[in-house]
Structures are given as C-alpha cells and as structure tokens.
Scaffold this active site. Sequence first.
Site, PDB file in Angstrom:
ATOM      1  CE1 TYR A 401      -3.894  -1.988   1.974  1.00 63.47           C
ATOM      2  CE2 TYR A 401      -1.972  -3.172   2.792  1.00 63.47           C
ATOM      3  CZ  TYR A 401      -3.336  -3.085   2.596  1.00 63.47           C
ATOM      4  OH  TYR A 401      -4.148  -4.089   3.048  1.00 63.47           O
ATOM      5  CG  HIS A 475      -7.334   0.696   4.499  1.00 62.30           C
ATOM      6  ND1 HIS A 475      -6.037   0.302   4.280  1.00 62.30           N
ATOM      7  CD2 HIS A 475      -7.970  -0.395   4.997  1.00 62.30           C
ATOM      8  CE1 HIS A 475      -5.891  -0.967   4.642  1.00 62.30           C
ATOM      9  NE2 HIS A 475      -7.052  -1.416   5.079  1.00 62.30           N
ATOM     10  CG  ASN A 522      -4.071  -2.861   7.285  1.00 62.67           C
ATOM     11  OD1 ASN A 522      -2.854  -2.771   7.249  1.00 62.67           O
ATOM     12  ND2 ASN A 522      -4.740  -3.717   6.576  1.00 62.67           N
TER      13      ASN A 522
HETATM   14  C1  LIG Z   1     -12.917  -6.017   2.763  1.00 64.44           C
HETATM   15  C2  LIG Z   1     -12.259  -5.138   3.805  1.00 64.44           C
HETATM   16  C3  LIG Z   1     -11.056  -5.536   4.377  1.00 64.44           C
HETATM   17  C4  LIG Z   1     -10.430  -4.732   5.326  1.00 64.44           C
HETATM   18  N1  LIG Z   1      -9.284  -5.190   5.937  1.00 64.44           N
HETATM   19  C5  LIG Z   1      -8.776  -4.497   6.999  1.00 64.44           C
HETATM   20  C6  LIG Z   1      -7.728  -5.034   7.797  1.00 64.44           C
HETATM   21  O1  LIG Z   1      -7.255  -6.168   7.609  1.00 64.44           O
HETATM   22  N2  LIG Z   1      -7.255  -4.266   8.805  1.00 64.44           N
HETATM   23  C7  LIG Z   1      -7.764  -3.019   9.088  1.00 64.44           C
HETATM   24  O2  LIG Z   1      -7.272  -2.355  10.000  1.00 64.44           O
HETATM   25  N3  LIG Z   1      -8.762  -2.511   8.369  1.00 64.44           N
HETATM   26  C8  LIG Z   1      -9.306  -3.231   7.361  1.00 64.44           C
HETATM   27  N4  LIG Z   1     -10.377  -2.729   6.674  1.00 64.44           N
HETATM   28  C9  LIG Z   1     -10.879  -1.389   7.034  1.00 64.44           C
HETATM   29  C10 LIG Z   1     -11.661  -1.330   8.345  1.00 64.44           C
HETATM   30  O3  LIG Z   1     -12.476  -2.466   8.478  1.00 64.44           O
HETATM   31  C11 LIG Z   1     -12.484  -0.034   8.346  1.00 64.44           C
HETATM   32  O4  LIG Z   1     -11.588   1.066   8.332  1.00 64.44           O
HETATM   33  C12 LIG Z   1     -13.379   0.109   9.569  1.00 64.44           C
HETATM   34  O5  LIG Z   1     -14.255  -0.998   9.670  1.00 64.44           O
HETATM   35  C13 LIG Z   1     -14.191   1.398   9.467  1.00 64.44           C
HETATM   36  O6  LIG Z   1     -15.026   1.523  10.593  1.00 64.44           O
HETATM   37  P1  LIG Z   1     -16.300   2.483  10.623  1.00 64.44           P
HETATM   38  O7  LIG Z   1     -16.911   2.337  11.957  1.00 64.44           O
HETATM   39  O8  LIG Z   1     -15.882   3.834  10.180  1.00 64.44           O
HETATM   40  O9  LIG Z   1     -17.287   1.964   9.481  1.00 64.44           O
HETATM   41  P2  LIG Z   1     -17.810   0.507   9.076  1.00 64.44           P
HETATM   42  O10 LIG Z   1     -16.892  -0.547   9.526  1.00 64.44           O
HETATM   43  O11 LIG Z   1     -18.126   0.607   7.628  1.00 64.44           O
HETATM   44  O12 LIG Z   1     -19.164   0.345   9.890  1.00 64.44           O
HETATM   45  C14 LIG Z   1     -20.344   1.028   9.537  1.00 64.44           C
HETATM   46  C15 LIG Z   1     -21.527   0.304  10.113  1.00 64.44           C
HETATM   47  O13 LIG Z   1     -22.701   1.076   9.862  1.00 64.44           O
HETATM   48  C16 LIG Z   1     -23.726   0.259   9.326  1.00 64.44           C
HETATM   49  N5  LIG Z   1     -24.562   1.111   8.468  1.00 64.44           N
HETATM   50  C17 LIG Z   1     -24.205   1.670   7.283  1.00 64.44           C
HETATM   51  N6  LIG Z   1     -25.239   2.389   6.789  1.00 64.44           N
HETATM   52  C18 LIG Z   1     -26.237   2.299   7.697  1.00 64.44           C
HETATM   53  C19 LIG Z   1     -27.563   2.831   7.747  1.00 64.44           C
HETATM   54  N7  LIG Z   1     -28.033   3.599   6.763  1.00 64.44           N
HETATM   55  N8  LIG Z   1     -28.346   2.523   8.814  1.00 64.44           N
HETATM   56  C20 LIG Z   1     -27.876   1.718   9.811  1.00 64.44           C
HETATM   57  N9  LIG Z   1     -26.627   1.184   9.799  1.00 64.44           N
HETATM   58  C21 LIG Z   1     -25.816   1.480   8.755  1.00 64.44           C
HETATM   59  C22 LIG Z   1     -22.996  -0.840   8.588  1.00 64.44           C
HETATM   60  O14 LIG Z   1     -23.797  -1.994   8.442  1.00 64.44           O
HETATM   61  C23 LIG Z   1     -21.780  -1.066   9.491  1.00 64.44           C
HETATM   62  O15 LIG Z   1     -22.058  -1.974  10.533  1.00 64.44           O
HETATM   63  C24 LIG Z   1     -11.022  -3.502   5.701  1.00 64.44           C
HETATM   64  C25 LIG Z   1     -12.231  -3.101   5.139  1.00 64.44           C
HETATM   65  C26 LIG Z   1     -12.862  -3.902   4.205  1.00 64.44           C
HETATM   66  C27 LIG Z   1     -14.176  -3.450   3.606  1.00 64.44           C
END
Ligand SMILES: Cc1cc2nc3c(=O)[nH]c(=O)nc-3n(C[C@H](O)[C@H](O)[C@H](O)COP(=O)(O)OP(=O)(O)OC[C@H]3O[C@@H](n4cnc5c(N)ncnc54)[C@H](O)[C@@H]3O)c2cc1C
Length: 543
Positions: A401, A475, A522
């Site tokens: 990355y 990310h 990450n």
């Molecule tokens: C395929 C993949 C692999 C990854 N691998 C890694 C890794 O190995 N290591 C690492 O550090 N990071 C990794 N990441 C990144 C990391 O998972 C994210 O940065 C982190 O999860 C972001 O957290 P968040 O709370 O901002 O949002 P999210 O994790 O996106 O959580 C948002 C939540 O809100 C909910 N939501 C969305 N819209 C609505 C709505 N309208 N109403 C109600 N609920 C809703 C969703 O269902 C979800 O549960 C990866 C991400 C992905 C997609």
Amino acid sequence: MRFSHIAAGLGWAVTTTSAASNCGRDVYDYIVVGGGPSGIITAERLSAANHKVLLLERGHGPTVATGSNYTLPWNDTLTPIDVPALSSAVNTLPLWNEYFCSDTPASACVLGGGTTINYMVFVHPPAHDFENWPKGWNWEDIAPAAQRLYDRNPGSTLPSEDGQRYDQGLYSLLSNLFGNLGWKSIDMIDQPDEKHEVYSYPAWNIKDALRAGPVRTYLPLALERDNFTLRTGAKVIRLIREGSRVTGVEYESSGRRQIVKLAAKGRVVLSSGSLSTPRILFHSGIGPAAQIQTAKDSGVEVPPEEDWINLPVGQNLKDHPIFPIIVKSNQTWGPLNTASVLNSSDEKNIGLYESQGSGVLTQGRHRLIYFTSREGQDGTTRYFQGSCAASGKGVFTVTSYLTHGLTSTGVLGLDKDGKTVIEQSPYLQTEADIEASTSFVQNMIDIFTAPGTGLAMNTTTNATAILKSRTNGNHFVGTTKLGTDDGRMGGTSVVDLNAKVYGTDNLFVTDAGIHPDLPTGNTQAIVMVVAEAAVAKILAYKD
Ligand SMILES: Cc1cc2nc3c(=O)[nH]c(=O)nc-3n(C[C@H](O)[C@H](O)[C@H](O)COP(=O)(O)OP(=O)(O)OC[C@H]3O[C@@H](n4cnc5c(N)ncnc54)[C@H](O)[C@@H]3O)c2cc1C
Ligand SMILES: *[C@@H]1O[C@H](CO)[C@@H](O)[C@H](O)[C@H]1NC(C)=O
Ligand SMILES: *[C@@H]1O[C@H](CO)[C@@H](O)[C@H](O)[C@H]1NC(C)=O
Ligand SMILES: *[C@@H]1O[C@H](CO)[C@@H](O)[C@H](O)[C@H]1NC(C)=O
Ligand SMILES: *[C@@H]1O[C@H](CO)[C@@H](O)[C@H](O)[C@H]1NC(C)=O
Ligand SMILES: *[C@@H]1O[C@H](CO)[C@@H](O)[C@H](O)[C@H]1NC(C)=O
Ligand SMILES: *[C@@H]1O[C@H](CO)[C@@H](O)[C@H](O)[C@H]1NC(C)=O
Ligand SMILES: *[C@@H]1O[C@H](CO)[C@@H](O)[C@H](O)[C@H]1NC(C)=O
C-alpha cells in the site's frame, strides 16, 4: 423495554426488526447510527455515562451471541467469522453476500462493520499519523483514548495460547531477506512509531483465539445495561430536522418505515462508515446542493431548500491504493486449506484449536508485515506497507500500500438510484504519488529478484504492470472531514473539533469519515482510537 429476541446462551438483549413497532413510545438521549467499530465504541461509552442510547444497525449479528446461526459443523458456538484463520475464506462463503453491502462500494453491512469481515490486520497508529490533524487532535491529545482502546482490545502478534507461532516458512524467508538488507526486526505493537525499513510478525485483531473487535470487546458491556438498546435490521434513511436541530431518525425495517424520536436535549451520532454516512447526510439536506438534489430526485423526502446546509460532504475522499506484488520461491509452504477446516476434515488443526486455543487456526493469513518510506518529489515523505501472505505453493503476495503522506483525493456521491458511488477516483491523482509508488514498487522488484535470493516475479514482472493492477485499499477516510475550516464558508471541513456537524446543534460523526488524513497502516485500529477520542469530546460538549 421489550425484546423480541434474546440471543442464545448469554441472555443478551438484541431487539430485531419486529420490536420496531414499539419505537414510537421511546425517546432517546442518543441515537447512534451504524454498529461498526466506531458506532459500537461510541454507543458503549455513551451508555456507560448513563445516557439512554439506541444503536441502529442495518445488518445482523455475526456471532452466536448476537444471533447468528451460521455455525461451524464442528462447533455450534462458533461461526466462520470467529475463527481467525477462516478470515481468508469469508469472502468465498454464502454469508458474504449478506454481509457485503449491495448499495455501497467496499463496505460491510453487518454488525461490526468492516471488523467483522476484514483480514484483522491491526496497526497501532504511530504518533505521526496525527501530524496533519488540527490542534486538540494530535498524538499527545489522543494517546489516552488509544490506551482506553488497547486496555480492552490490544491486538496480538502471538495469538496462539501455547505461545508458539505456526507455519513460519514465509516469515523465515522474508525476515532473512530484509534482515540481510539491514532492515530492523520490530514488534509493531510495542514499537508503533518505527515505520521505516522495518518488519514484524503481523499484529492481528485477535483475543482469546477469536476474532476480536468491538462486537466482542465493547458490545457485551453495553448490552448488560438497561439504558442501552441495539436494534439490528434497521437501515437509517434520513434524519428528521427542525432547522439546525435533529429531532428524530427515520429508518427502514423489514420494508417498513419508522421514525424514532430524540429526547428534548437528545443527540444523534452518525457512525455508518466513511462511505455510508455521506448518504444519510445527503438524504437529510446536508452536503453539496447537487447531491441533495440527486437524493430528492431519487424519491427521498429531503428538507425544504431553505434548510439545506451546504457542506463539502463526500469531498476529500482518501484511500490507500494497493499494488499486489506476487513472487515465487522454490519452497513448499502454501496457504492454509480453509475448505478442510470448514468441512471438519482437518482434524489436526481443529483439534489443537478446540483443545488448547492454539495452532495455525488462531492466526490470520499474513506471515510478515513490513513498512518503509521515501521522500516524494514534492518533498513530502510517503509511507508504504507490505502485508505478505502465501498465495500458492511457494508463492507469496505482498499486498503493498501507498499510505500516509499521499496527496491524492477523490469525491463520493450518489447515483440516480440512490446508491453510493465514487465519482472521482482517489488513487494516484498526483505526479508525486505516482512517482513515489513507481520507485517503491521498482525497489521491491529489485530486492526480491536480486541475485542469490532464489526468488522470481510470479506473473506480473514490471513496475508499470504492477501499478496498473492496483486495487482499492478499503481504507476510506475523509468524507466528513474534521477541522476548523468550516465548510459552509468555503473551507474543507464538515465537522468541528467536537465532531459536531457544522450548522447543526446536535448532530455528530465518529466514523472513519472524520479522519482528515490517512494513517500509515490499515485503518481499523486508528478508527477505534479516534472513536474513543470523539465520544469523549461529545460527552464533554455542553450546549
Ligand atoms: C474487505 C475489507 C477488508 C479490510 N481489511 C482491513 C484489515 O485487515 N485491517 C484493518 O485495519 N482494516 C481493514 N479494513 C478497514 C476497516 O475495516 C475499516 O476502516 C473500519 O471498519 C471502518 O469503521 P467504521 O466504523 O468507520 O465503518 P464501518 O466498519 O463501515 O461500519 C459502519 C456500520 O454502519 C452500518 N450502516 C451503514 N449504513 C447504515 C444505515 N443507513 N443505517 C444503519 N446502519 C448502517 C454498517 O452496516 C456497518 O455496521 C477492511 C475493510 C474492508 C471493507
Ligand atoms: C439508566 O438506567 C438506570 C438503572 O439501570 C436508571 O437509574 C437511570 O435513570 C437510567 N438513565 C436514563 C437516562 O435512562
Ligand atoms: C438462519 O438465519 C437466517 C436469517 O436470520 C434465517 O433465514 C434462516 O432460516 C436461519 N436458519 C436456521 C437453520 O435457523
Ligand atoms: C467450541 O468453541 C468454544 C469457543 O472457542 C469452546 O469454548 C468450546 O469448548 C468448543 N466446543 C467444543 C465442543 O469443542
Ligand atoms: C473437505 O474439503 C477438502 C478440501 O476441499 C476435500 O479434499 C475433502 O474431500 C472434503 N471432505 C469432506 C468430508 O467433504
Ligand atoms: C503464479 O503463476 C502461476 C503460473 O505461472 C499461476 O498459475 C498462479 O495463479 C500465479 N499465482 C498467483 C498468486 O498469481
Ligand atoms: C532454493 O533456492 C535457494 C536459493 O537460491 C537455494 O539455496 C536452495 O538450494 C533451493 N532449494 C531447492 C530445494 O531447490
Ligand atoms: C510489463 O509487463 C507487461 C505484462 O506483464 C508487459 O505487457 C509489458 O511489455 C512489460 N513492460 C516492460 C517495459 O517490460
């Protein structure tokens, strides 16, 4: 409070869709939207401060304790999400279709969000990750929040309970290679600030031989409290506003629309992720006028135009580009056969896991992670990460990355059907990003193919072709940027230093969207750290 569903075994209360008809009666001090890492941490801390909290999550629970019935044939208390080594197989299973959002790119629609389906790499952020954040949000301000997270959810470089590391062929190969070049062996959890020419055993989001993360390390604490309600299967559509004040939240559950109300001095916190929170804001009349208009045209009931708040929501989108570097050796190790774990035939590894919480099943897929940096032609230092995993017999892939220091940004918006789309790519938009990435990849090719290593490029053999095979880093940050330059006045920021949306009285954001900059590794750990810091600001903020 009525609960329509008591999750098996632990007696935790998770209300599912059918309890929604109840919602007209209850009002909440806080409604948190999105049960990913940032949302669970936010809601847990708010409820611990004795506020009445509703957490709305569009997906369902991924563990038996949170209602999942996707159990493994060899243990009816575990799902594939729980077992660390199965993280590499999750995207091949039928449940992936349920857990991966259909209307938002690169996002998980399941309780736990990205932490439920990701590869568990857990990079404690170095101090310099906060160097471009505004005053009050630099590392010295953030460190206590990081400690609160690590006390509950530390991550691990040695998750097997017998204290052994398993399947170390690739680690031996690469640690010798980098060691011979003078790179330093570090522990990425104990030495998070070391990010130049270093390599480490991977740090994973694993605890007690299970996938960790807020579903396991925070949610149970909240579920024990009477003042906390989790409602799954509840997709938030828009916020109900009276001018600058949010008064309620409209969500969809089993195809029905419901409105849930805030208490008189109540607040809403959006934690739906950097790609989903913008859509809720557009639907609520907050963002660039063109996006609100698109939402309106797609049939959403947006507020009257005089109440629109013009903020640069969706701008400043950033992500790490991935350049896969695939290398072959003459060795015989390979990726774990996850199919034989899923169908119970791998008795040896299952036995070790079941009887002692040990073995290769306690590990993620990567075997070594390295970091380095180089100065770009614009004078800015750019960091690079390489996460190395077997991808064939004797073949390994470096998921490499371009990270902290990159200068490219993109734009997120809505399409005509109301889906979230990336309107402008955030990848390699500046000459300095392209130049630094090209020379990094070339340097890696030179290192791997130097005489005497016994290694060769597997298929894609040159830097140009590797840059062309670029994929998303997953990310994403920056779509609701935190900062002092108020976006209503032509600035770039959507939320202020209390994580409150400019122009609103009681609307906050705590997810990855508020990060004004990309970290060196990450994102999940820094997302959790920042959520801890943001919820503390929200609790301290008095209106
Ligand atoms: C395929 C993949 C692999 C990854 N691998 C890694 C890794 O190995 N290591 C690492 O550090 N990071 C990794 N990441 C990144 C990391 O998972 C994210 O940065 C982190 O999860 C972001 O957290 P968040 O709370 O901002 O949002 P999210 O994790 O996106 O959580 C948002 C939540 O809100 C909910 N939501 C969305 N819209 C609505 C709505 N309208 N109403 C109600 N609920 C809703 C969703 O269902 C979800 O549960 C990866 C991400 C992905 C997609
Ligand atoms: C939270 O619950 C406790 C008892 O569990 C109760 O005493 C308190 O009033 C509740 N607070 C709110 C804000 O509902
Ligand atoms: C498992 O849960 C899903 C979704 O809730 C449901 O459709 C299915 O019928 C359940 N299966 C079993 C075997 O209980
Ligand atoms: C199933 O897994 C759980 C959690 O790891 C463990 O405590 C339990 O002993 C296992 N059950 C069996 C039958 O091995
Ligand atoms: C289990 O999966 C492995 C790997 O795909 C396969 O070789 C084996 O035949 C399967 N066993 C059973 C019992 O299905
Ligand atoms: C490595 O190359 C072989 C053929 O040379 C190919 O079959 C295999 O898929 C490649 N591995 C990866 C991970 O790309
Ligand atoms: C593999 O390559 C290394 C490095 O070139 C060499 O020393 C070793 O003998 C080779 N092993 C086999 C089994 O060919
Ligand atoms: C780089 O690799 C691609 C495909 O792998 C090939 O088509 C191209 O000719 C190569 N370019 C150079 C300069 O070798």
